[in-house]
Motif scaffolding. Sequence first.
Motif: not given
Length: 220
Positions: A132-137, A153-156, A164-169, A212-217
């Motif tokens: 997954r492109l948002t995995s920890p790796k 930026h992440f859209k899906t 999954y990505t939100l929980d990870l972040l 869904k859209y997510l923006k983070f840094r």
Amino acid sequence: MSRKKLQRFKENEENRNVVQPGKDVFEKIKGHWNKVQFENVHPIVVELACGRGEFTVGLAREYPEKNFIGVDIKGARIWKGSTIAIQEGLQNVAFLRTQIQVLDKFFAEGEIAELWITFPDPFPREGDEKRRLTSPKFLEMYKPLIQKEGVVHFKTDNTDLFNYTLDLLDQREDTEILIKTHDFYHSPWKEEHHGIKTKYEKIFSDKGEKIKYLKFRFIS
């Protein structure tokens, strides 16, 4: 292989805005995108798994003061975006043909101002998490490549991948979520994307699925 595909591969070899194996620039571009490819000092924006480049080219039209690079392994897909950019005279667009797993071989530390992850394969099975492109790796690979004030930026359309990505972040101490919405087209941020859609985004949104859209840094 079809004649059409062979012709597209040949054109990729000739198109200056395509960086791919076999070209001298492919081995030398890391850390030199501004100087060698774009010949300016504008911020670099990268889209992963760009497909035919609709989003990369669309953003380039809206933001001539930025440089845009679409990354994908499929040469026939890249050909489409490359050709459109050339036809429209867009000098701030390039495409990199490579696997995303080795992105750090083509970008130096702090070379990317913004990163877009648009509608990636969700790889739903637990055993495929590392893909997954948002995995920890992948996050660990992106982190040093993005500038200190840079954003991701992440859209899906995939709710499970988004959560999954939100929980990870949320579990990480080195990231800050700036924007999150489970219904992008009914959010205050809709206009910021100027109606630009990837092929898959159009398919999903036309079916009535919420985007869904997510923006983070990264903050440390």
